[in-house]
Design a protein around this motif. Structure first.
Motif, PDB file in Angstrom:
ATOM      1  N   MET A   1     -32.325  35.129 -17.742  1.00 25.77           N
ATOM      2  CA  MET A   1     -33.664  35.472 -17.036  1.00 25.77           C
ATOM      3  C   MET A   1     -34.013  34.558 -16.126  1.00 25.77           C
ATOM      4  SD  MET A   1     -35.310  36.379 -20.637  1.00 25.77           S
ATOM      5  CE  MET A   1     -37.049  36.279 -20.007  1.00 25.77           C
ATOM      6  N   GLY A   2     -33.464  33.462 -15.951  1.00 20.39           N
ATOM      7  CA  GLY A   2     -33.539  32.367 -14.998  1.00 20.39           C
ATOM      8  C   GLY A   2     -34.328  31.208 -15.381  1.00 20.39           C
ATOM      9  N   ALA A   3     -33.867  30.784 -16.774  1.00 23.70           N
ATOM     10  CA  ALA A   3     -34.576  29.677 -17.315  1.00 23.70           C
ATOM     11  C   ALA A   3     -33.218  28.841 -17.858  1.00 23.70           C
ATOM     12  CB  ALA A   3     -35.461  30.182 -18.433  1.00 23.70           C
ATOM     13  N   GLU A   4     -33.735  27.525 -18.113  1.00 25.02           N
ATOM     14  CA  GLU A   4     -32.415  26.633 -18.578  1.00 25.02           C
ATOM     15  C   GLU A   4     -32.822  26.196 -19.876  1.00 25.02           C
ATOM     16  OE1 GLU A   4     -30.569  22.367 -17.459  1.00 25.02           O
ATOM     17  OE2 GLU A   4     -32.433  22.529 -16.833  1.00 25.02           O
ATOM     18  N   CYS A   5     -31.938  26.187 -20.714  1.00 23.35           N
ATOM     19  CA  CYS A   5     -32.195  25.399 -21.997  1.00 23.35           C
ATOM     20  C   CYS A   5     -31.373  24.499 -22.311  1.00 23.35           C
ATOM     21  CB  CYS A   5     -31.598  26.710 -23.084  1.00 23.35           C
ATOM     22  SG  CYS A   5     -32.551  27.974 -23.470  1.00 23.35           S
ATOM     23  N   VAL A   6     -32.112  23.360 -23.131  1.00 25.56           N
ATOM     24  CA  VAL A   6     -31.338  22.105 -23.541  1.00 25.56           C
ATOM     25  C   VAL A   6     -31.408  22.044 -25.027  1.00 25.56           C
ATOM     26  CG1 VAL A   6     -31.705  19.488 -23.395  1.00 25.56           C
ATOM     27  CG2 VAL A   6     -32.220  20.722 -21.344  1.00 25.56           C
ATOM     28  N   ILE A   7     -30.418  21.492 -25.593  1.00 30.90           N
ATOM     29  CA  ILE A   7     -30.338  21.578 -27.111  1.00 30.90           C
ATOM     30  C   ILE A   7     -30.570  20.064 -27.223  1.00 30.90           C
ATOM     31  CG2 ILE A   7     -28.921  21.686 -29.225  1.00 30.90           C
ATOM     32  CD1 ILE A   7     -27.523  23.967 -27.959  1.00 30.90           C
TER      33      ILE A   7
END
Lengths: 128, 280
Positions: free
Chosen positions: B226-232
């Motif tokens: 979707m064009g978003a970045e995730c960080v754990i």
């Protein structure tokens, strides 16, 4: 058969898909797009799928194909406005959309294309 | 003896109708032994009166409407009991004590005919008792299902940390159903708020196995699509060891030790710099 209109905005081609695509329509779109990129010398392609609710593996592959094709013709592809359900479906289908940039909405997608090309396809979606 | 199935209890019906009040008193007394204040004697008496009159009606008339009405009222009562935390025994006692009531009536009246009928009547009450159990169990299961659903809703808040940065603090064990809810909630929030960054904080997740890791990856991949970045963030030392031991590859997914680190990382990526002002 329906045809998806391809709009030219500056040096970007904008494709806004408003209906759930049939396979034939998708194939026609690929052909049209390739011709348009060559004719207009566009540097970017934005595919807006905000209105698309259902995707199958064929449509998912179409995005990757368009991206690869555009890259050969020196244009970057950004898919914008993907709905959560669609994103989940694509992930469940195991489609990684290699080489496709994505953005949350049209505005962010255009901004992404306006920024200088970092070079190389986005490695983010390689099949993991 | 008209109908060997459920009828043929004319004497019992006769006895019960003539001594209805006495029977009702005794029934309330027996059934109300273990109320422990969850319902009043008066309420119980009202419920039992309705049951008694419906029972009589269905015994008397061989009538399907009377019988189905009796079953409906009984089911309703058992369901209510289940929700009021009555035990199964306490719920069923309300029905089964009717046997004792009738038995005492018959002994008092000393009628031989009625004693013969008692077996059929007993079977009839057993049938009602089974219905009580069934409804009780079904209601309890419904309560559990409702609670599980509520828990699911409770456990998945998506909070905004900064303009364009949201976070999902995950607490508790992750299973497929929960991950699905988390995934949908997170992705929907990304769309609604136009956020391009998200932090998935797993400080509160007690264990990570291959399945959980797989779920997390899917969420992150969907967000990327979707064009978003995730960080754990918030992987605890033991969990880090487990992940390595299990051979799970997180690939190029960014992972930070704490939520604070993740926020700092995302802020700097968004071009925000945090500077501590020297005071005094």
């Amino acid at each position: 058969m329906e045809r998806v209109p391809i709009l030219k905005v500056g040096d970007v081609l904008l494709i806004s898909i408003q209906t759930d695509l049939e396979d034939r329509t998708a194939l026609a779109l690929q052909e049209d797009l390739a011709e348009q990129i060559v004719r207009t010398g566009a540097r970017g392609v934005v595919i807006d799928i905000t209105a698309v609710e259902i995707v199958d593996s064929f449509i998912g592959r179409m995005f990757a194909t368009i991206a690869a094709m555009s890259r050969l013709l020196d244009a970057r592809t950004v898919v914008v406005g993907m709905r959560p359900a669609v994103a989940i479906t694509l992930v469940e289908l195991g489609l990684s959309l290699g080489g496709v940039h994505t953005a949350l909405n049209l505005e962010k997608g255009m901004r992404l294309l306006a920024a200088p090309d970092p070079g190389g396809p986005p490695g983010t979606m390689s099949g993991r | 003896m008209t109908n060997p199935q459920s009828g043929g209890q004319a004497h019992i019906v006769q006895l019960l109708s003539t001594r209805q009040d006495a029977a009702l008193d005794r029934w309330t007394e027996l059934a109300g032994a273990t109320l422990r204040g969850r319902t009043t004697q008066t309420e119980l008496r009202g419920e039992l009166r309705e049951l008694l009159s419906l029972t009589l009606a269905s015994l008397e008339r061989e009538d399907d409407t009377a019988r189905s009405e009796l079953r409906a009222v009984l089911a309703d009562m058992s369901g209510r009991r289940a929700r009021q935390n009555f035990t199964p025994k306490e719920t069923a006692v309300a029905v089964f004590t009717l046997k004792q009531v009738v038995h005492e009536l018959i002994e008092d009246a000393d009628e031989d005919q009625a004693i013969n009928e008692f077996v059929a009547f007993s079977r009839y009450v057993d049938d009602l008792g089974l219905l009580t159990f069934e409804t009780y169990a079904a209601t309890r299961e419904q309560v559990i299902a409702d609670q599980a659903e509520q828990l699911l809703e409770l456990s998945t808040p998506v909070v905004k940390l900064w303009e364009g940065i949201v976070a999902v603090p995950l607490v508790g064990t992750l299973d497929s159903a929960r991950t699905q809810v988390v995934m949908e909630a997170l992705l929907q929030t990304l769309v609604d708020t136009g956020s391009e960054s998200a932090v998935i904080d797993i400080t509160g997740v007690p264990a990570v196995d291959t399945e959980v890791a797989q779920h997390l990856m899917k969420t992150i991949m969907a967000a990327r699509l979707m064009g978003a970045e995730c960080v754990i963030s918030g992987i605890r030392p033991q969990i880090a060891q487990t992940i390595v031991a299990l051979g799970i590859e997180f690939g190029d997914i960014v992972s930070k030790a704490t939520l604070a680190d993740a926020l700092e990382y995302l802020l700097s990526r968004n071009g925000v710099r945090i500077v501590r002002e020297v005071v005094g």
